[in-house]
Enzyme design. Structure first.
Site, PDB file in Angstrom:
ATOM      1  NE  ARG A  57      -2.883   0.527   3.390  1.00 21.26           N
ATOM      2  CZ  ARG A  57      -2.384   1.196   4.442  1.00 21.26           C
ATOM      3  NH1 ARG A  57      -2.080   2.485   4.336  1.00 21.26           N
ATOM      4  NH2 ARG A  57      -2.199   0.598   5.591  1.00 21.26           N
ATOM      5  CE1 TYR A 110     -16.224  10.509 -16.057  1.00 18.94           C
ATOM      6  CE2 TYR A 110     -15.779  10.645 -13.717  1.00 18.94           C
ATOM      7  CZ  TYR A 110     -16.171   9.916 -14.816  1.00 18.94           C
ATOM      8  OH  TYR A 110     -16.522   8.600 -14.676  1.00 18.94           O
ATOM      9  CG  ASP A 182      -9.546  14.843 -16.249  1.00 12.62           C
ATOM     10  OD1 ASP A 182      -8.908  14.140 -17.062  1.00 12.62           O
ATOM     11  OD2 ASP A 182     -10.598  14.454 -15.708  1.00 12.62           O
ATOM     12  CE  LYS A 207     -12.637   6.492 -18.749  1.00  9.03           C
ATOM     13  NZ  LYS A 207     -12.894   7.821 -18.230  1.00  9.03           N
TER      14      LYS A 207
HETATM   15  C1  LIG Z   1     -13.375   8.377 -17.023  1.00 10.20           C
HETATM   16  C2  LIG Z   1     -12.971   9.740 -16.616  1.00 10.20           C
HETATM   17  C3  LIG Z   1     -12.677  10.050 -15.278  1.00 10.20           C
HETATM   18  C4  LIG Z   1     -12.845   9.048 -14.161  1.00 10.20           C
HETATM   19  O1  LIG Z   1     -11.949   7.986 -14.291  1.00 10.20           O
HETATM   20  P1  LIG Z   1     -12.236   6.482 -13.754  1.00 10.20           P
HETATM   21  O2  LIG Z   1     -11.026   5.749 -14.196  1.00 10.20           O
HETATM   22  O3  LIG Z   1     -13.516   6.016 -14.375  1.00 10.20           O
HETATM   23  O4  LIG Z   1     -12.361   6.590 -12.267  1.00 10.20           O
HETATM   24  C5  LIG Z   1     -12.252  11.337 -14.983  1.00 10.20           C
HETATM   25  N1  LIG Z   1     -12.133  12.273 -15.949  1.00 10.20           N
HETATM   26  C6  LIG Z   1     -12.424  12.012 -17.235  1.00 10.20           C
HETATM   27  C7  LIG Z   1     -12.290  13.089 -18.251  1.00 10.20           C
HETATM   28  C8  LIG Z   1     -12.855  10.747 -17.611  1.00 10.20           C
HETATM   29  O5  LIG Z   1     -13.156  10.496 -18.902  1.00 10.20           O
END
Ligand SMILES: *Cc1c(COP(=O)(O)O)cnc(C)c1O
Length: 389
Positions: A57, A110, A182, A207
């Site tokens: 962890r 998001y 982000d 992603k």
């Molecule tokens: C999918 C996504 C998130 C969240 O990510 P997870 O891996 O689903 O927790 C945050 N920001 C954007 C732009 C996303 O597409």
């Protein structure tokens, strides 16, 4: 009697590192804890005078290997990898803000980020001021005496609006405010917020970074000093990534550059084709000169990514028929994988919003969002053509 020895042998036989093997990949260190040869070695570790590991962890070599890759991709000094994009977001906030602080956040954000701010952080005395894309164009007016963090996304979901990251980062730096971007939709191959002056980059590594729709993971990248401020939050909130998932993520990242080049060219081909189609009223892709933020995108992006959004002329009924008819492109939420996906914003990210809220988000019921994958572009266009006919 010998049965007891056998139990012990079963447990201990063959364990430990094989020092003569030097694999080309980082092994999956599937272990929750690490051994020490002596009290002196443990004491040296606790003093910070040892490169040993104690507990997964806190740190794990397979996870650290993928952190080094993500830091290199973003041009950052250090990265923290966690169990999801949302773990990255919550870990960053819990590591950086305290009661009385204000977060300025893009309203085109998001949904999970918005909810962490409005439900959890609000409960702990952290206020959020939401800013439209236009307001983010005048960032110095948004920063107040209590502002600790400015958080934005570019390009945004689903209309791929882009904000001027360098201008936001400069306004933040002038006021001692932490800017966080982000960068999930762009990927580091297309956009490097740190080079534009931002302090911290957040990724849903679920992603493009992983790219194969088979891992849920997240990442934060920045200076060593800022990552070290956030690190205790990961250790104590506990959103760590499993070593096996870290291995898979590292394997995905090795092909990020070639995947993004194909995502970029496929999406551009699809966007241009859609723009010339008689049943399509609008196409949103930052690489098209018709996009409202094309100039900003050209300034700060090297490629325009794999996400395309279009609006069909016949409204919701037309969007539903398009969605139901695609064959090669699959109906699924999420994005960034090798397979092309199709979603309806009003049934996913903007589900349940009123007409006024939809208008604020710039979203209509006729919109279809595409995550363009790595297929042959001619096959993608043939599928879109039959679905729109
Ligand atoms: C999918 C996504 C998130 C969240 O990510 P997870 O891996 O689903 O927790 C945050 N920001 C954007 C732009 C996303 O597409």
């Amino acid at each position: 009697m010998s049965d007891h020895h056998q139990d012990t042998d079963v447990i201990h036989a063959g364990e430990g590192a094989v020092s003569s093997a030097s694999p080309i990949t980082t092994p999956i260190y599937a272990t929750s804890t690490f051994t020490f040869p002596s009290a002196a070695a443990l004491e040296a570790f606790q003093r910070g005078a040892s490169d040993r590991y104690i507990y997964s962890r806190y740190a794990n070599p397979t996870v650290q290997a993928v952190e080094a890759k993500i830091a290199a991709a973003e041009g950052g000094d250090a990265a923290l990898v966690v169990s999801s994009g949302m773990a990255a977001t919550s870990t960053a906030f819990f590591g950086l803000v305290q009661p009385g602080d204000e977060v300025v956040c893009s309203s085109a954000i998001y949904g999970g980020t918005l909810q962490v701010l409005t439900t959890f952080l609000a409960r702990f005395g952290v206020r959020t001021r939401f800013a439209s894309i236009d307001e983010l164009g005048r960032p110095e007016e948004l920063i107040g005496p209590q502002t600790k963090v400015v958080w934005c996304e570019s390009p945004t979901n689903p209309t791929l609006r882009c904000v001027d990251i360098a201008a936001i980062a400069a306004a933040c730096r002038a006021q001692g405010v932490i800017s966080i971007v982000d960068n999930t939709f762009a990927s580091p191959m297309n956009q490097q917020p740190l080079a534009l002056g931002a302090d911290l980059v957040m990724h849903s590594a679920t992603k493009y970074l992983n790219g194969h729709s088979d891992v849920t993971a997240g990442a934060l990248v920045g200076s060593t000093a800022l990552i070290d401020r956030v690190r205790p939050a990961r250790k104590l909130l506990g959103g760590v990534l499993e070593p096996a998932s870290a291995y898979a993520l590292a394997r995905g990242i090795k092909t990020l550059a070639v995947r993004m080049a194909r995502h970029n060219s496929n999406a551009m081909a699809v966007a241009q084709w859609l723009e010339s189609h008689g049943h399509v009223s609008r196409v949103f892709y930052p690489g098209l000169t018709s996009h409202p933020d094309h100039a900003v995108a050209v300034r700060q992006m090297r490629g325009f990514g794999g996400m395309v959004c279009c609006e069909v002329k016949s409204g919701y009924a037309g969007a539903v028929s398009f969605f139901d008819r695609v064959k090669l492109i699959q109906r699924a939420a999420s994005l960034g994988g090798v397979e092309s996906l199709c979603s309806l914003p009003v049934l996913t990210s903007q589900y349940g919003l009123s007409d006024a809220q939809l208008a604020d988000a710039g979203v209509t019921r006729g919109m279809v969002r595409l995550s363009i994958g790595l297929e042959d572009p001619a096959d993608l266009i043939a599928d879109l053509s039959q679905a729109l006919s």
